[in-house]
Structures are given as structure tokens and as C-alpha cells.
Motif scaffolding. Structure first.
Motif, PDB file in Angstrom:
ATOM      1  N   ASN A 103       0.918  -1.268  -0.126  1.00 57.56           N
ATOM      2  CA  ASN A 103       0.018  -0.082   0.011  1.00 57.56           C
ATOM      3  C   ASN A 103       0.793   1.115  -0.024  1.00 57.56           C
ATOM      4  O   ASN A 103       1.749   1.441   0.960  1.00 57.56           O
ATOM      5  N   SER A 105      -0.372   4.536  -0.135  1.00 55.10           N
ATOM      6  CA  SER A 105      -1.146   5.765  -0.224  1.00 55.10           C
ATOM      7  C   SER A 105      -0.737   6.133   1.223  1.00 55.10           C
ATOM      8  O   SER A 105      -0.335   5.681   1.887  1.00 55.10           O
ATOM      9  N   THR A 107      -3.563   6.499   3.416  1.00 54.82           N
ATOM     10  CA  THR A 107      -4.439   5.816   4.146  1.00 54.82           C
ATOM     11  C   THR A 107      -3.515   4.693   4.837  1.00 54.82           C
ATOM     12  O   THR A 107      -2.736   4.347   3.963  1.00 54.82           O
ATOM     13  N   PHE A 144     -12.286  -3.311   4.543  1.00 53.37           N
ATOM     14  CA  PHE A 144     -11.564  -2.685   5.394  1.00 53.37           C
ATOM     15  C   PHE A 144     -11.179  -3.414   6.460  1.00 53.37           C
ATOM     16  O   PHE A 144     -12.098  -4.037   6.988  1.00 53.37           O
ATOM     17  N   MET A 189      -9.815   7.604   7.647  1.00 53.65           N
ATOM     18  CA  MET A 189     -11.385   7.241   7.460  1.00 53.65           C
ATOM     19  C   MET A 189     -11.124   6.090   6.218  1.00 53.65           C
ATOM     20  O   MET A 189     -10.596   6.296   5.370  1.00 53.65           O
ATOM     21  N   PRO A 190     -11.838   5.074   6.529  1.00 54.79           N
ATOM     22  CA  PRO A 190     -11.853   3.613   5.637  1.00 54.79           C
ATOM     23  C   PRO A 190     -12.443   4.379   4.219  1.00 54.79           C
ATOM     24  O   PRO A 190     -13.624   4.896   4.311  1.00 54.79           O
ATOM     25  N   LYS A 191     -11.731   3.989   3.171  1.00 54.97           N
ATOM     26  CA  LYS A 191     -12.382   4.217   1.840  1.00 54.97           C
ATOM     27  C   LYS A 191     -13.289   3.164   1.447  1.00 54.97           C
ATOM     28  O   LYS A 191     -14.174   3.419   0.565  1.00 54.97           O
ATOM     29  N   ILE A 192     -13.367   2.033   2.106  1.00 55.66           N
ATOM     30  CA  ILE A 192     -14.257   0.858   1.822  1.00 55.66           C
ATOM     31  C   ILE A 192     -14.867   0.501   2.912  1.00 55.66           C
ATOM     32  O   ILE A 192     -14.349   0.775   4.210  1.00 55.66           O
ATOM     33  N   GLY A 273     -21.681  10.355   4.558  1.00 56.72           N
ATOM     34  CA  GLY A 273     -20.411  10.088   5.074  1.00 56.72           C
ATOM     35  C   GLY A 273     -20.808   9.810   6.547  1.00 56.72           C
ATOM     36  O   GLY A 273     -21.281   8.692   7.154  1.00 56.72           O
ATOM     37  N   ARG A 362     -22.567   6.297   5.923  1.00 55.89           N
ATOM     38  CA  ARG A 362     -21.545   5.016   6.206  1.00 55.89           C
ATOM     39  C   ARG A 362     -21.439   4.980   7.613  1.00 55.89           C
ATOM     40  O   ARG A 362     -21.206   3.734   8.056  1.00 55.89           O
ATOM     41  N   TYR A 378     -14.853  12.630  14.044  1.00 53.13           N
ATOM     42  CA  TYR A 378     -13.823  12.188  13.431  1.00 53.13           C
ATOM     43  C   TYR A 378     -12.883  11.375  14.422  1.00 53.13           C
ATOM     44  O   TYR A 378     -12.159  10.257  14.088  1.00 53.13           O
ATOM     45  N   TRP A 386     -12.450   2.755  13.857  1.00 54.94           N
ATOM     46  CA  TRP A 386     -11.441   2.252  12.877  1.00 54.94           C
ATOM     47  C   TRP A 386     -10.180   1.618  13.561  1.00 54.94           C
ATOM     48  O   TRP A 386      -9.473   0.658  13.115  1.00 54.94           O
TER      49      TRP A 386
END
Length: 539
Positions: A103, A105, A107, A144, A189-192, A273, A362, A378, A386
């Protein structure tokens, strides 16, 4: 192209995961010298002499052609065998680095499978021209799967300090919580979505003409599911259809009871979101404005406060509610046609069925109307969902861990009529409910403090919320009594667990305020203000 799997690796959000990663890199395997030799030329001359000798004694053309074909085939097979051995030796020397970063990125890295494709280029006559490995770009993960903070991060070694020795304050109090900075929480923050064990698809019962033939319990809002239907709802399957409130109308809030204006419903559907939701019915509480909320959160998070018409009138009179339907960060949504006469039961609708009111959200954070939020949402989501790879979080009760103790406390405080509480507990007892003990570990409590719920909206957590609401609709409105029964039934079939944070951790990010009636009582009990006598006047 042949696919080769390198296996699954646990992600780690560390510096090693930020190394270079190229999605389409050619890694040529070392080959021998490019100078080509012809080791087979002498062999071909020998074969040619043998052919001429055979042709001299063979009188027919057919014999000559047969011999030529047989000799050529033998040579071809032998060359192919030698070439294959050389190719195999080359492949045996290949070493794939299994620590390649998965990975690249910003994230947090997630568990992924990296695929390597082997590409061969062959020319004829048989001559291995080039063999190379193309590292295919990693496929995005389907779910995730969590992350870890970088090595040396202060939250990794954080531990709760002992409670302060204050004899004047012996009750529950907040404790320190290690949050990460706002910008880091947003980046993580998870993208999936997270994985939903077993259940993948939920549909909900819709009944225009209600069938009220049930053993006991139920309502026009939640339907009247039979005990057999209740049992079936705990038979967790990949695709399920179940009762989950709003059974009569075309969609939640539209002719269902707990009715909401169309304009509000449209806006609620646009929340994709994070949602922070609360409710005040019967003008029971004052609206508490969140503190320490970033400007980014104010722009990107939906803050919704559900009120009844009585509370709406109070807000217009005392808080300046106008046509904008905004008070501070809160969007005020007026609910009409409340389905229950019990205000506590009405409050369970936005509390437990948030995923139905906000079908595209989400994540959600529910806080009771009496609570003041003092930490950015958040940061709360990062800390309790998370970072722990959880999809549902709720705090345990600060004092009680056992459902039987909780039931007795509810009866002593007059929270509900005693006969109904006893009936519910006896029903659960026949189903196997036992007092809480250490044998249930790692489950730390059977009794939640339900004023705050943090969740991700995926099928398994939505199923839990629906089934929990159905128990509240069938039995008493005391959701602490039914919580563990629903949790344990789902866990037995799926292994899914609820993150039960400490009560003192919950008190770190919400501050409990008094109900209006308590504030009024305290004002009456306050001693009268005695003004000092005026100074004597000089003559």
C-alpha cells in the motif's frame, strides 16, 4: 499469463509501507550472455550423412520421406527437452521479494493480496528469447481490515492512569483517552466498508394491511411478528428479510408513523458520510451545542436533531428556531404522528434505526439529547471503530454488568412496570440467559450505557440494530435488558462482536447535562439571594 499469489499480509501503517511501489514494473531475470552459439551444427551434419547413406539403399521415394520425417521429429523433441531444462533452471533462480510494500497511499495499509504474472516470449526455432516478471498492480481489497498506528506512536503505549484520589467525588468520572490529531483521523477514514460476516443483504418487511395475530407484543409501527418469525430472524443467512420498524409506509418517515417532511427526507438521503443524531421529545431537554468541532467537520458531517411538535414550539419560543431549521450546528427535524405514547420508546426509533433514516450514511454517532459532545466525531470514530477494527461500539454501564441486576435496578427506580420487566427477564431466562460471570470473557459486560452508540452502517450492524429494536418493540422500552440477548444470539452464529468501551472513556467525549425538570427543581431548591443592607446615609 500465469497468476502467482504471494499470500495475505497483515497491514502495518509504518514507514516501510511508504516505500516506493510501482504498479507496472518489469523485473528481467538474469540470463546468460547474449552471444548466441550453435551447439547443434555438427549434429545436423552427422544426421545428413546418415540420411544420404539410407537414401542410397532405399529405392523408393516414400521410404526416403519417412526417414526424413522421423529424424526431424527426433531432433525437435531433443532440442525442446534441452531448452525446457534451461528455462526451468532460470525459473528456479527467481526470488520474489515477499516484503514488497502493498500500500503506497497515505491511508493506513490494509491486508491485500499481491498478484505476480509470469510472461514468456518464445521464438521458433526453439530459442528462449527473454523471460521477465511483470509485477501486477495490487488489486484493491474488498473490505476494510484495520490498521496499526506507526511504531513509537504515543497511543500505542498509552495506559489508563489510576483514578485520582478525591474523597469528595466517589461517583463515575471521565478518564483520559488517546485521540490522534484531527487531520490524521480524517486521513484514516476507511475508503471501503468493513467485512460483514454471513449476512450480505437485508430487506425489510412492508405490510400495508397489518396481520396482528401474534402471541404478544408488537405495534403498528414495528409490526406484529410471531415468535416463529422472531426465531427465524436469529437464523443468520446471507440474504434476509425482517421486521425493522416503518412497516406501513412506502419508505421510512413517509406515512409510517414517525413522519417527516419530504424536504427533510430528501436532505437526509444526501448524507453519505458521517451522521451525528440526537432527539428531544416533550421539551424534556435543552439543546446542547457540540464543542471543539473542526470547521471541516461542520462542513462534512450531518448533525440532525429530531424533535416533536411540543419541542418545536419550545424552541421557537426560547431558542429562536426560524425557517432555516438550524440552531447552531444542529439541523432540526420535526417528527409528526409519533407511533408510541411512551416517549422513551419513541426515542428508540432514531437511536436504533439510524441506518433506516439515513440510508446512504456510512457511519453514525448517536448521543442522547441531554449530552453535550466535546470531541470531534472523526476522532471518536477513529479511536473506537477504525483503530479497533470494530463496526459497533457502545459503553458498558459504569456500575452494573449483569442483566438480572439491571432489571432489579429498573424496578426499584420505577423505570417501567415491574410485571413487564419480570416477564421479559423470565422469557430470556428460558432461552438460556445466565448471570454475567468471567466465563463470558472476552465479553466484559452484559449491560450497556446506551446513551451513546458509535457504528458503521453495514449489514451485520444494521441487523443487530433491527433485532434490538424489535425486542424493545415487543417487550419493555428498557433497551439495557434486551441488549445482551440480541448480541449473544448473533455472535453465536457469526462471531461478530460489539466493542464495549469503558464508561469513563465515554464520559471523556460527552458531558451529561441535567434534564429541564431537574434544572427547574434545582432552581427552586436554591437558597434565596440575600442582598446586603444598603450603606448608611450620611446626615
Amino acid at each position: 499469463m500465469n497468476g502467482v499469489s504471494l499470500g495475505i499480509r497483515s497491514g502495518s501503517y509504518s514507514s516501510s509501507d511508504k516505500k516506493q511501489q510501482q504498479s507496472d514494473v518489469l523485473l528481467p531475470i538474469q540470463t546468460p550472455s547474449t552471444t548466441k552459439t550453435k551447439p547443434y551444427s555438427k549434429m545436423f551434419k552427422d544426421k545428413e550423412k546418415l540420411f544420404r547413406w539410407a537414401s542410397k539403399f532405399a529405392g523408393r521415394k516414400r521410404v526416403r520421406m519417412s526417414l526424413l520425417f522421423a529424424i526431424s521429429a527426433a531432433v525437435f523433441v531433443w532440442v525442446l527437452y534441452v531448452g525446457r531444462d534451461k528455462d526451468q533452471e532460470t525459473h528456479n533462480g527467481l526470488k520474489v521479494n515477499d516484503s514488497l510494500p502493498l500500500n503506497n497511499s497515505e491511508t493506513p495499509p490494509m491486508n491485500e493480496v499481491q498478484t505476480v504474472g509470469i510472461i514468456k516470449r518464445v521464438s521458433f526455432p526453439i530459442d528462449v528469447e527473454r523471460t521477465e516478471v511483470r509485477v501486477m498492480p495490487p488489486q484493491p481489497p474488498s473490505y476494510f481490515l484495520g490498521y496499526t498506528l506507526p511504531p513509537g506512536h504515543p497511543c500505542n503505549s498509552f495506559s489508563l492512569p489510576p483514578p485520582p484520589a478525591d474523597k469528595k467525588r466517589s461517583g463515575p468520572r471521565p478518564c483520559p483517552v488517546c485521540y490522534i490529531p484531527m487531520k490524521d483521523a480524517i486521513a484514516l477514514m476507511p475508503k471501503i466498508p468493513s467485512f460483514s460476516p454471513v449476512v450480505k443483504d437485508l430487506t425489510y418487511v412492508y405490510e400495508e394491511n397489518l396481520n396482528k395475530e401474534t402471541e404478544f407484543g408488537g405495534s403498528d409501527f414495528g409490526g406484529y411478528p410471531t415468535l416463529k418469525q422472531r426465531d427465524d430472524s436469529y437464523d443468520i443467512r446471507e440474504s434476509m428479510n425482517l421486521h425493522c420498524g416503518f412497516v406501513k409506509g412506502s419508505k421510512p418517515g413517509h406515512g409510517t408513523g414517525f413522519d417527516i417532511d419530504d424536504n427533510d427526507l430528501v436532505d437526509m438521503e444526501q448524507c453519505r458520510g458521517v451522521v451525528v443524531a440526537s432527539a428531544i421529545f416533550g421539551a424534556f431537554d435543552d439543546i446542547q451545542q457540540p464543542k471543539n468541532i473542526s470547521e471541516y467537520s461542520k462542513r462534512t458531517i450531518c448533525f440532525y436533531m429530531f424533535v416533536d411538535e411540543e419541542t418545536e414550539a419550545d424552541l421557537k419560543a426560547n431558542d429562536g428556531l426560524e425557517e432555516t431549521r438550524k440552531i447552531g450546528v444542529w439541523r432540526i427535524v420535526v417528527v409528526r404522528n409519533l407511533p408510541y405514547t411512551d416517549g422513551r420508546r419513541n426515542g428508540k426509533i432514531p437511536k436504533l434505526l439510524t441506518h433506516r433514516l439515513f440510508p446512504n450514511a456510512r457511519f453514525s454517532l448517536w448521543i442522547d439529547g441531554k449530552l453535550e459532545l466535546v470531541i470531534d466525531p472523526y476522532q471518536i470514530l477513529e479511536r473506537f471503530l477504525w483503530r479497533t477494527n470494530a463496526t459497533f461500539a457502545i459503553s458498558r454501564h459504569y456500575k452494573r454488568f449483569d442483566v438480572f441486576d439491571e432489571a432489579e435496578a429498573n424496578k426499584a427506580a420505577g423505570k417501567y412496570d415491574n410485571a413487564s420487566i419480570d416477564f421479559q427477564v423470565d422469557f430470556y431466562k428460558k432461552e438460556g440467559l445466565t448471570p454475567y460471570s468471567e466465563a463470558k470473557l472476552p465479553i466484559t459486560s452484559d449491560v450497556p450505557e446506551g446513551c451513546v452508540i458509535i457504528r458503521e452502517h453495514i449489514p451485520i450492524s444494521n441487523l443487530f440494530s433491527c433485532l434490538w429494536f424489535n425486542e424493545v418493540d415487543r417487550f419493555t422500552s428498557r433497551d439495557q435488558i434486551s441488549f445482551s440477548t440480541v448480541r449473544d444470539k448473533i455472535a453465536a452464529k457469526t462471531g461478530w462482536m460489539v466493542n464495549m468501551l469503558l464508561d469513563c472513556e465515554r464520559r471523556n467525549f460527552v458531558v451529561q447535562q441535567y434534564h429541564k425538570e431537574v434544572l427547574a427543581l434545582l432552581a427552586q431548591m436554591a437558597p434565596p439571594v440575600i442582598n446586603p443592607p444598603p450603606p448608611p446615609t450620611s446626615s
